[in-house]
Design a protein around this motif. Sequence first.
Motif, PDB file in Angstrom:
ATOM      1  N   MET A   1      27.366 -35.446   0.401  1.00 49.45           N
ATOM      2  CA  MET A   1      27.586 -35.970  -0.950  1.00 49.45           C
ATOM      3  C   MET A   1      26.345 -35.703  -1.792  1.00 49.45           C
ATOM      4  SD  MET A   1      28.693 -39.841  -2.070  1.00 49.45           S
ATOM      5  CE  MET A   1      30.334 -39.603  -1.391  1.00 49.45           C
ATOM      6  N   LYS A   2      26.552 -35.179  -2.982  1.00 45.78           N
ATOM      7  CA  LYS A   2      25.438 -34.844  -3.863  1.00 45.78           C
ATOM      8  C   LYS A   2      25.144 -36.013  -4.804  1.00 45.78           C
ATOM      9  CE  LYS A   2      24.604 -30.780  -5.210  1.00 45.78           C
ATOM     10  NZ  LYS A   2      24.564 -29.469  -5.904  1.00 45.78           N
ATOM     11  N   ILE A   3      23.877 -36.432  -4.829  1.00 44.92           N
ATOM     12  CA  ILE A   3      23.461 -37.574  -5.638  1.00 44.92           C
ATOM     13  C   ILE A   3      22.224 -37.186  -6.441  1.00 44.92           C
ATOM     14  CG2 ILE A   3      21.981 -38.567  -3.841  1.00 44.92           C
ATOM     15  CD1 ILE A   3      22.901 -41.351  -4.779  1.00 44.92           C
ATOM     16  N   ALA A   4      22.096 -37.751  -7.627  1.00 46.59           N
ATOM     17  CA  ALA A   4      20.916 -37.507  -8.472  1.00 46.59           C
ATOM     18  C   ALA A   4      20.399 -38.838  -8.990  1.00 46.59           C
ATOM     19  CB  ALA A   4      21.268 -36.587  -9.646  1.00 46.59           C
ATOM     20  N   PHE A   5      19.118 -39.067  -8.788  1.00 44.17           N
ATOM     21  CA  PHE A   5      18.473 -40.237  -9.364  1.00 44.17           C
ATOM     22  C   PHE A   5      17.009 -39.910  -9.610  1.00 44.17           C
ATOM     23  CE2 PHE A   5      18.798 -41.018  -4.726  1.00 44.17           C
ATOM     24  CZ  PHE A   5      17.468 -41.144  -4.368  1.00 44.17           C
ATOM     25  N   SER A   6      16.321 -40.792 -10.303  1.00 47.48           N
ATOM     26  CA  SER A   6      14.941 -40.521 -10.686  1.00 47.48           C
ATOM     27  C   SER A   6      14.002 -40.764  -9.511  1.00 47.48           C
ATOM     28  CB  SER A   6      14.532 -41.396 -11.870  1.00 47.48           C
ATOM     29  OG  SER A   6      14.120 -42.671 -11.414  1.00 47.48           O
ATOM     30  N   HIS A  51      27.314 -33.117  -9.361  1.00 54.49           N
ATOM     31  CA  HIS A  51      26.868 -34.260  -8.580  1.00 54.49           C
ATOM     32  C   HIS A  51      27.997 -35.278  -8.450  1.00 54.49           C
ATOM     33  CE1 HIS A  51      22.955 -32.551  -9.782  1.00 54.49           C
ATOM     34  NE2 HIS A  51      22.545 -33.047  -8.630  1.00 54.49           N
ATOM     35  N   ASP A  52      28.103 -35.848  -7.266  1.00 57.14           N
ATOM     36  CA  ASP A  52      29.139 -36.840  -7.011  1.00 57.14           C
ATOM     37  C   ASP A  52      28.735 -38.227  -7.513  1.00 57.14           C
ATOM     38  OD1 ASP A  52      30.877 -35.066  -5.410  1.00 57.14           O
ATOM     39  OD2 ASP A  52      29.190 -35.085  -4.009  1.00 57.14           O
ATOM     40  N   GLY A 183      21.416 -63.088 -26.301  1.00 58.42           N
ATOM     41  CA  GLY A 183      21.462 -63.974 -25.153  1.00 58.42           C
ATOM     42  C   GLY A 183      21.845 -63.270 -23.868  1.00 58.42           C
ATOM     43  N   LEU A 184      21.905 -61.944 -23.904  1.00 60.01           N
ATOM     44  CA  LEU A 184      22.367 -61.150 -22.758  1.00 60.01           C
ATOM     45  C   LEU A 184      21.214 -60.373 -22.133  1.00 60.01           C
ATOM     46  CD1 LEU A 184      25.632 -59.756 -24.378  1.00 60.01           C
ATOM     47  CD2 LEU A 184      25.517 -61.450 -22.530  1.00 60.01           C
ATOM     48  N   PRO A 185      21.366 -59.993 -20.854  1.00 63.04           N
ATOM     49  CA  PRO A 185      20.368 -59.124 -20.228  1.00 63.04           C
ATOM     50  C   PRO A 185      20.399 -57.727 -20.819  1.00 63.04           C
ATOM     51  CG  PRO A 185      22.227 -59.443 -18.761  1.00 63.04           C
ATOM     52  CD  PRO A 185      22.443 -60.375 -19.924  1.00 63.04           C
ATOM     53  N   ILE A 186      19.441 -56.919 -20.400  1.00 54.74           N
ATOM     54  CA  ILE A 186      19.272 -55.572 -20.957  1.00 54.74           C
ATOM     55  C   ILE A 186      19.860 -54.546 -19.989  1.00 54.74           C
ATOM     56  CG2 ILE A 186      17.592 -53.935 -21.886  1.00 54.74           C
ATOM     57  CD1 ILE A 186      15.649 -56.565 -21.557  1.00 54.74           C
ATOM     58  N   PRO A 187      20.881 -53.796 -20.404  1.00 54.98           N
ATOM     59  CA  PRO A 187      21.463 -52.772 -19.527  1.00 54.98           C
ATOM     60  C   PRO A 187      20.683 -51.459 -19.634  1.00 54.98           C
ATOM     61  CG  PRO A 187      22.826 -53.047 -21.480  1.00 54.98           C
ATOM     62  CD  PRO A 187      21.630 -53.943 -21.657  1.00 54.98           C
ATOM     63  N   LEU A 188      19.999 -51.094 -18.576  1.00 49.55           N
ATOM     64  CA  LEU A 188      19.135 -49.913 -18.599  1.00 49.55           C
ATOM     65  C   LEU A 188      19.764 -48.738 -17.859  1.00 49.55           C
ATOM     66  CD1 LEU A 188      15.786 -51.820 -18.059  1.00 49.55           C
ATOM     67  CD2 LEU A 188      16.586 -50.770 -20.191  1.00 49.55           C
ATOM     68  N   GLY A 189      19.738 -48.765 -16.518  1.00 55.27           N
ATOM     69  CA  GLY A 189      20.221 -47.624 -15.753  1.00 55.27           C
ATOM     70  C   GLY A 189      21.472 -47.950 -14.962  1.00 55.27           C
ATOM     71  N   ALA A 190      22.471 -47.067 -15.007  1.00 57.83           N
ATOM     72  CA  ALA A 190      23.761 -47.264 -14.349  1.00 57.83           C
ATOM     73  C   ALA A 190      23.943 -46.260 -13.213  1.00 57.83           C
ATOM     74  CB  ALA A 190      24.894 -47.096 -15.356  1.00 57.83           C
ATOM     75  N   ILE A 191      24.640 -46.679 -12.168  1.00 56.45           N
ATOM     76  CA  ILE A 191      25.077 -45.774 -11.113  1.00 56.45           C
ATOM     77  C   ILE A 191      26.536 -45.427 -11.391  1.00 56.45           C
ATOM     78  CG2 ILE A 191      25.382 -45.410  -8.640  1.00 56.45           C
ATOM     79  CD1 ILE A 191      22.466 -45.805  -9.533  1.00 56.45           C
ATOM     80  N   ILE A 192      26.833 -44.133 -11.414  1.00 54.74           N
ATOM     81  CA  ILE A 192      28.206 -43.685 -11.645  1.00 54.74           C
ATOM     82  C   ILE A 192      28.632 -42.764 -10.509  1.00 54.74           C
ATOM     83  CG2 ILE A 192      28.084 -43.915 -14.159  1.00 54.74           C
ATOM     84  CD1 ILE A 192      27.672 -40.834 -14.282  1.00 54.74           C
ATOM     85  N   ALA A 193      29.950 -42.686 -10.286  1.00 56.19           N
ATOM     86  CA  ALA A 193      30.501 -41.818  -9.243  1.00 56.19           C
ATOM     87  C   ALA A 193      31.794 -41.191  -9.743  1.00 56.19           C
ATOM     88  CB  ALA A 193      30.759 -42.614  -7.964  1.00 56.19           C
TER      89      ALA A 193
END
Length: 281
Positions: A1-6, A51-52, A183-193
């Motif tokens: 499975m091909k994955i990409a992250f920092s 990338h998967d 009043g909400l948290p901060i959405p920064l980085g997501a994992i997608i497939a």
Amino acid sequence: MKIAFSPCPNDTFVFHAWVHGLIPGAPELDVSYADIDITNNWASGSGSRDHDVLKISYAALPWVLDEYALIPCGGALGRGCGPLLLTRGDAAETSDPAFLSGRKVAVPSERSTAYLLFRLWAARHVPGGFGEIVVMPFDRIMPAVRDGQIDAGLVIHEARFTYPSYGLSMMTDLGSWWESDTGLPIPLGAIIARRSLDLAKITAWTRASVEYAWAHPDESRDYVMRHAQEMDPAVANAHIGLYVNAFTANLGEDGYAAVSALLNRAADEGLVPKIDPDKLR
């Protein structure tokens, strides 16, 4: 499975166990390490879309949701961890948002949460609007501000801890602004497939990797530091402590609400396409 992250410590910490074959039943990973601006472009089809699984910015989701699904774990979302807007020189002279009118601002990606937060904040606070946006890798932004190549820089990740060493001043903490405004948290980085894959299994393997990392924090240290771009170990640990939190294990209702709020506000400003809310889950 091909994955990409920092190569950032939070991503290598989260995926260490899966990358090293420590998750029973999980497939072997072929890893690409890349800056978030690159993975955003890969996911949206600007490059080879092969990338998967990828780590991208939540801000890039509107361009990829037809082909990729949001995985509800493994990402970066929280409180007190938002991007900072930095300037050089005396803070008293550059703390007024009017300083940015007509100025050049560097951002790590035009499809980043940091960029969307900046644009949403600037629409309310910068009279006449800023001047030019310059996209550059996040590790080059602080030197560019320090050296006068740009007037202000939007920084993320470990820059929260290191910017004083560059002689820079914080104009605003955009995460704090977002939290106080919503009043909400901060959405920064997501994992997608890819939607064609077994998303339940990918979610389970990702969550198991997060839980393994927490249960065995010392095992990932060499791997994390090998990819941490000569970062001080104390900074790397602070980075992990800030960005790997309860939302990394489970996005939850507050997490989904934060993502929806960010993308809906950005769409209202014409910054991103409108999303189909059913495709977020």
